[in-house]
Design a protein around this motif. Structure first.
Motif, PDB file in Angstrom:
ATOM      1  N   PRO A   1       0.840  -1.201   0.000  1.00 41.06           N
ATOM      2  CA  PRO A   1       0.000   0.000   0.000  1.00 41.06           C
ATOM      3  C   PRO A   1       0.877   1.253   0.000  1.00 41.06           C
ATOM      4  O   PRO A   1       2.086   1.185   0.248  1.00 41.06           O
ATOM      5  CB  PRO A   1      -0.781  -0.102   1.315  1.00 41.06           C
ATOM      6  CG  PRO A   1      -0.664  -1.515   1.753  1.00 41.06           C
ATOM      7  CD  PRO A   1       0.635  -2.023   1.192  1.00 41.06           C
ATOM      8  N   GLY A   2       0.259   2.403  -0.225  1.00 41.56           N
ATOM      9  CA  GLY A   2       0.993   3.659  -0.288  1.00 41.56           C
ATOM     10  C   GLY A   2       1.162   4.368   1.034  1.00 41.56           C
ATOM     11  O   GLY A   2       1.737   5.447   1.071  1.00 41.56           O
ATOM     12  N   SER A   3       0.702   3.785   2.097  1.00 40.47           N
ATOM     13  CA  SER A   3       0.777   4.414   3.412  1.00 40.47           C
ATOM     14  C   SER A   3       2.038   3.974   4.156  1.00 40.47           C
ATOM     15  O   SER A   3       2.272   2.772   4.316  1.00 40.47           O
ATOM     16  CB  SER A   3      -0.454   4.012   4.228  1.00 40.47           C
ATOM     17  OG  SER A   3      -0.212   4.090   5.600  1.00 40.47           O
ATOM     18  N   PRO A   4       2.844   4.934   4.641  1.00 38.10           N
ATOM     19  CA  PRO A   4       4.023   4.550   5.428  1.00 38.10           C
ATOM     20  C   PRO A   4       3.637   3.715   6.651  1.00 38.10           C
ATOM     21  O   PRO A   4       4.339   2.763   7.005  1.00 38.10           O
ATOM     22  CB  PRO A   4       4.644   5.879   5.854  1.00 38.10           C
ATOM     23  CG  PRO A   4       4.096   6.887   4.922  1.00 38.10           C
ATOM     24  CD  PRO A   4       2.757   6.389   4.474  1.00 38.10           C
ATOM     25  N   ARG A   5       2.531   4.052   7.273  1.00 34.55           N
ATOM     26  CA  ARG A   5       2.086   3.281   8.438  1.00 34.55           C
ATOM     27  C   ARG A   5       1.798   1.834   8.049  1.00 34.55           C
ATOM     28  O   ARG A   5       2.213   0.902   8.737  1.00 34.55           O
ATOM     29  CB  ARG A   5       0.841   3.928   9.042  1.00 34.55           C
ATOM     30  CG  ARG A   5       0.319   3.190  10.247  1.00 34.55           C
ATOM     31  CD  ARG A   5      -0.869   3.895  10.842  1.00 34.55           C
ATOM     32  NE  ARG A   5      -1.425   3.121  11.927  1.00 34.55           N
ATOM     33  CZ  ARG A   5      -2.481   3.457  12.621  1.00 34.55           C
ATOM     34  NH1 ARG A   5      -3.120   4.575  12.334  1.00 34.55           N
ATOM     35  NH2 ARG A   5      -2.918   2.686  13.572  1.00 34.55           N
ATOM     36  N   ALA A   6       1.089   1.642   6.934  1.00 34.52           N
ATOM     37  CA  ALA A   6       0.794   0.281   6.475  1.00 34.52           C
ATOM     38  C   ALA A   6       2.071  -0.476   6.139  1.00 34.52           C
ATOM     39  O   ALA A   6       2.190  -1.663   6.444  1.00 34.52           O
ATOM     40  CB  ALA A   6      -0.142   0.323   5.270  1.00 34.52           C
ATOM     41  N   ILE A   7       3.026   0.196   5.544  1.00 35.70           N
ATOM     42  CA  ILE A   7       4.297  -0.457   5.215  1.00 35.70           C
ATOM     43  C   ILE A   7       4.969  -0.942   6.497  1.00 35.70           C
ATOM     44  O   ILE A   7       5.438  -2.080   6.567  1.00 35.70           O
ATOM     45  CB  ILE A   7       5.209   0.497   4.417  1.00 35.70           C
ATOM     46  CG1 ILE A   7       4.624   0.690   3.011  1.00 35.70           C
ATOM     47  CG2 ILE A   7       6.637  -0.031   4.356  1.00 35.70           C
ATOM     48  CD1 ILE A   7       5.240   1.830   2.245  1.00 35.70           C
ATOM     49  N   HIS A   8       5.007  -0.098   7.514  1.00 32.61           N
ATOM     50  CA  HIS A   8       5.610  -0.497   8.794  1.00 32.61           C
ATOM     51  C   HIS A   8       4.847  -1.649   9.434  1.00 32.61           C
ATOM     52  O   HIS A   8       5.451  -2.524  10.065  1.00 32.61           O
ATOM     53  CB  HIS A   8       5.701   0.700   9.744  1.00 32.61           C
ATOM     54  CG  HIS A   8       6.831   1.622   9.421  1.00 32.61           C
ATOM     55  ND1 HIS A   8       8.144   1.341   9.730  1.00 32.61           N
ATOM     56  CD2 HIS A   8       6.845   2.816   8.785  1.00 32.61           C
ATOM     57  CE1 HIS A   8       8.919   2.314   9.310  1.00 32.61           C
ATOM     58  NE2 HIS A   8       8.159   3.219   8.732  1.00 32.61           N
ATOM     59  N   GLU A   9       3.536  -1.681   9.264  1.00 31.43           N
ATOM     60  CA  GLU A   9       2.730  -2.754   9.851  1.00 31.43           C
ATOM     61  C   GLU A   9       2.864  -4.066   9.092  1.00 31.43           C
ATOM     62  O   GLU A   9       2.716  -5.141   9.676  1.00 31.43           O
ATOM     63  CB  GLU A   9       1.249  -2.337   9.879  1.00 31.43           C
ATOM     64  CG  GLU A   9       0.952  -1.201  10.820  1.00 31.43           C
ATOM     65  CD  GLU A   9      -0.447  -0.632  10.671  1.00 31.43           C
ATOM     66  OE1 GLU A   9      -0.864   0.102  11.587  1.00 31.43           O
ATOM     67  OE2 GLU A   9      -1.121  -0.902   9.657  1.00 31.43           O
ATOM     68  N   LEU A  10       3.167  -3.997   7.793  1.00 32.59           N
ATOM     69  CA  LEU A  10       3.088  -5.196   6.953  1.00 32.59           C
ATOM     70  C   LEU A  10       4.430  -5.786   6.529  1.00 32.59           C
ATOM     71  O   LEU A  10       4.500  -6.970   6.216  1.00 32.59           O
ATOM     72  CB  LEU A  10       2.255  -4.887   5.704  1.00 32.59           C
ATOM     73  CG  LEU A  10       0.842  -4.388   5.964  1.00 32.59           C
ATOM     74  CD1 LEU A  10       0.141  -4.063   4.652  1.00 32.59           C
ATOM     75  CD2 LEU A  10       0.060  -5.398   6.782  1.00 32.59           C
TER      76      LEU A  10
END
Length: 161
Positions: free
Chosen positions: A127-136
């Motif tokens: 995904p394009g969200s930095p938060r999602a990247i950190h979560e995934l």
């Protein structure tokens, strides 16, 4: 593990927004043992995304991580451009990330990211969200050395990575 990070965002490519997702993804990849050899930003344009993915496959990257363009808006075309490059599916990466994202919040199921193989390169859409990247990212990180090793032709089962 030679890795390219491709940020897909029209606003970032026009410098109307800062790229936070690409650097976040690159940092996590490096922490997981990847050598990030390229970082690039392209707009939400099917042909440009496809071109850059093919370029990094031809350049011998083991891994290509994309960020952005996986949602439901009409210009979110990263999964379609990625599928045009893939020769084989490897859906477990995207499925595992989507399952984790949905566990965190129901909107996680809205991500349409795909994962698969082009030549001997694994491509994974984030995904394009930095938060999602950190979560995934940590969901797939433990599998990356084994995936790259097998894509390079080492099919030993039970090898430790």
């Amino acid at each position: 593990m030679r890795t390219a990070v491709l940020t897909v965002s029209t606003s970032v490519s026009r410098r109307a927004a800062e790229d936070e997702s690409g650097p976040a993804l690159a940092g996590l990849a490096e922490a997981a043992g990847c050598e990030v050899v390229a970082m690039e930003v392209v707009p939400d344009d099917y042909a440009l995304i496809e071109d850059r993915l093919n370029h990094y496959v031809d350049d011998g990257c083991d891994l290509i991580f994309t960020t952005g363009g996986t949602g439901l808006t009409p210009d979110d075309v990263t999964p379609e451009a990625t599928r045009a490059v893939l020769s084989r599916d490897a859906p477990g990466f995207a499925e595992a990330m989507r399952a984790e994202a949905t566990r965190i919040k129901p909107h996680g199921m809205l991500s349409r990211g795909v994962s698969g193989i082009a030549g001997s390169t694994l491509i994974v859409n984030f995904p394009g969200s930095p938060r999602a990247i950190h979560e995934l990212f940590d969901v797939i990180a433990p599998t990356l050395p084994h995936a790259v090793r097998t894509l390079r032709g080492d099919s030993r089962h039970g090898a430790r990575d």
